[in-house]
Structures are given as C-alpha cells and as structure tokens.
Design an enzyme around this catalytic site. Structure first.
Site, PDB file in Angstrom:
ATOM      1  N   GLU A 135       0.818  -1.377  -0.017  1.00 33.64           N
ATOM      2  CA  GLU A 135       0.110  -0.256   0.157  1.00 33.64           C
ATOM      3  C   GLU A 135       0.904   1.229  -0.065  1.00 33.64           C
ATOM      4  OE1 GLU A 135      -2.032   1.603   3.292  1.00 33.64           O
ATOM      5  OE2 GLU A 135      -3.892   2.134   2.015  1.00 33.64           O
ATOM      6  N   THR A 188      -5.772  10.902  -1.760  1.00 25.93           N
ATOM      7  CA  THR A 188      -5.671  10.699  -0.850  1.00 25.93           C
ATOM      8  C   THR A 188      -4.735  11.809  -0.280  1.00 25.93           C
ATOM      9  OG1 THR A 188      -6.216   8.322  -0.484  1.00 25.93           O
ATOM     10  CG2 THR A 188      -4.737   9.223   1.075  1.00 25.93           C
TER      11      THR A 188
HETATM   12  N1  HSE Z   1      -6.296   7.334   7.652  1.00 25.88           N
HETATM   13  C1  HSE Z   1      -6.159   7.778   6.082  1.00 25.88           C
HETATM   14  C2  HSE Z   1      -6.538   9.274   5.755  1.00 25.88           C
HETATM   15  C3  HSE Z   1      -6.980   6.948   5.340  1.00 25.88           C
HETATM   16  O1  HSE Z   1      -7.420   9.655   6.586  1.00 25.88           O
HETATM   17  O2  HSE Z   1      -6.030   9.888   5.248  1.00 25.88           O
HETATM   18  C4  HSE Z   1      -6.806   7.158   4.029  1.00 25.88           C
HETATM   19  O3  HSE Z   1      -5.810   5.977   3.427  1.00 25.88           O
END
Ligand code: HSE
Length: 316
Positions: A135, A188
């Site tokens: 990942e 993201t």
């Molecule tokens: N915890 C991570 C975020 C999850 O909120 O950016 C997304 O990959």
C-alpha cells in the site's frame, strides 16, 4: 503450514478508515466491494502479473510498481522463496480514490494470495508488514487503518503505525454500516495535505475523548456511547469541503436513525454506523436521496462489520 496448492483466488474487502474519531488509527472492514487476486505456479521463474481487469488501464503491470505486486514480492523476499515462478492476476472490483481502501485491498489480496499458494507459512497477522509495504508503494503513507481490517476483518485499532502494534476490538453483533460512494475522485494525498499540521489542544482532547468513548462503546455493546463518539473534530471540518452536500447527507442519515456519520477514510465515500440492518438500509437510502438530488452518481453498500477480512474464494 498447509499443503501448497496449484492456484488460489482470494478476496480482500473494502474498509472504512478513521471511523470518525480515529484518524490513521482505526478502521473496519465491510463485506463488499473488494478486490480479487489469483496466484498460480508457473514454469517461468520470478513473479509476473499476467492479467489486470477492472482498472481502466490505470494500474502498472510491472511487479515492482504495482501495489499487489510489491506486497507479494516483499513477502516472497522475506521467505527467501527462490523456487518455482508465480503468476498473478489482479481483478479490481472497487473504485480508485474512493475512500474505501482500494489500494490496501489490492495489497492485502496480493500478499495473502501468494502466502496461500505457498501453503500459508505466515499467519494473517504476519502478512501485515508486506501488505503495508504494497500500500505504501501506492500512496507513500504508512498507516494500517485500511490494510489492517482488510487483512484481519473486524474493527482494528492501531496503537502505533510504525511498530504495527494493532488490536482487534470487539464488535457488537448488531452493528451495521451504510457506506455511500459518490463517484468523484478525491486523491488521498490532497485530502491529507488539506489538513493542518498542528491541532489546538482543545480539539485533541475532544478527539481523544471520542476515540476512548467509541472503544468503550464497542466493548460494552453500548450503541448510545458509540453514537455519541462518532465525531471527528480534526479531519472532517477540512475534508467535508471535498464532498458535495456533506452536511445534508449527514443530517439525512442521522434523521434516518444512524448512530453517527462521517467520512470514510480520506473520502469521498461517507459512512453511517447503525444499530441493525434495517436502520442501515434506511440511512443508506437517505444519503442516496441527497446525492441523487444533485444528480451525483453514487453506490450504496450496506454491511454488518465484516469479521473475516481477506479470504480464499477458491483453490485447486
Ligand atoms: N487514515 C487515512 C486518511 C486513510 O484519512 O488519510 C486514507 O488512506
């Protein structure tokens, strides 16, 4: 260790990371969607990707650049595997940039498929660092709140991401989720960069209180406490701007009886935690109506918390 098999197909489920108050440290798995990886022995040496479907041509075929490939390769290196070659097929059955842990599911499926092909020399938990490496090769970040639950199922709490100190929390038997994916892409990286680098003490205190409350609520099957704790005062105020009609969707889900509502992972998917299947369906429909009102194409997934995680679909 089991007998090695000729070919194995595994399924790794989508996940809801953060669960409102647990930024980077909490996540749960749902039943669908998810990704599938097939691994089989080959006469050609090394690890090769021989098929990728469902990705609209977006994924790299080079093993070293592919999330599932990196995870599998890292695991093979760790085991010192130098025997027969292995072929992998990757079947993407979930959207990219959706907040549903798409790259985590691919990485988990890749590492686990190869582990199963070898006769399961590693436990699921031992597969975690290799799936994490897969990942991380996609988004550069190192947080187990998608990979952990996709691999192990259930609700996973991560005390420390660097040390991968993770715990499976108890899950009340009637806890359901409605997860809705509006078909817009949120990277993201963008959703992480949008967050402030430091947080006022007052918000940290609130978030820690809610995280503790949620964990206690899960342990005590106290749905009221779970509901009061599903609040995110750190990421949601910034990230909700990336999701059209976010507050209308939240109001609609809560009015339909959801315990709580927030963003799934980095978004744009949203989730409502609910007591029971019926309320989850009603919350899903209520959110769906809000997105439909602005002609935003979306998918609704209703699921209890998936306690299985990645699993073998068939092996020969
Ligand atoms: N915890 C991570 C975020 C999850 O909120 O950016 C997304 O990959």
């Amino acid at each position: 260790m089991n007998q090695p098999v000729q070919e194995v197909r595994v399924f790794a489920p989508a996940t809801v990371a953060n669960v409102a108050c647990g930024y980077d440290v909490l996540g749960f798995a749902i039943d669908a969607p998810g990704d599938e990886v097939v691994a089989r022995w080959s006469d050609e040496p090394g690890l090769k990707i021989t098929a990728i479907t469902g990705d609209d041509g977006k994924l790299p075929w080079e093993v070293e650049k592919n999330t599932a490939g990196v995870a599998a390769l890292d695991l093979l290196k760790h085991l010192g595997h130098q025997g027969r070659g292995i072929e992998m097929e990757i079947h993407k059955k979930m959207p990219f940039g959706s907040g549903l842990g798409s790259s985590a599911a691919s990485a988990v499926a890749g590492a686990y498929a190869v582990n199963c092909l070898l006769g399961e020399p590693l436990t699921k938990k031992q597969v975690l660092p290799f799936a994490m490496a897969g990942e991380a090769s996609a988004d550069g970040a190192w947080h187990a709140d998608n990979v952990g639950p996709s691999l192990l199922g259930g609700m996973i709490f991560i005390r420390d991401n660097d040390q991968l100190d993770i715990t499976s929390l108890p899950v009340p038997h009637n806890l359901w989720a409605a997860v809705v994916y509006p078909e817009i892409e949120v990277l993201t990286k963008v959703a992480r960069d949008i967050l402030p680098k430091s947080i006022p003490l007052e918000q940290v205190t609130q978030q820690v209180g809610n995280l503790g409350g949620l964990i206690c609520g899960l342990m005590q099957e106290n749905y009221g406490l779970i509901g009061r704790s599903i609040k995110d005062v750190i990421a949601e105020p910034y990230r909700q701007k990336l999701i059209p009609e976010f507050y209308q969707a939240k109001q609609a889900a809560l009015a339909a009886g959801a315990l709580g509502f927030s963003i799934s992972g980095a978004g744009p998917s949203v989730f409502a935690l609910c007591e029971g299947e019926m309320i989850a369906q009603q919350a899903g429909q209520a959110i769906s109506k809000v997105f439909a009102s602005i002609n935003l194409t979306h998918e609704v997934y209703t699921s209890s918390i998936n306690l299985t995680g990645v699993h073998v679909v068939e092996s020969v």
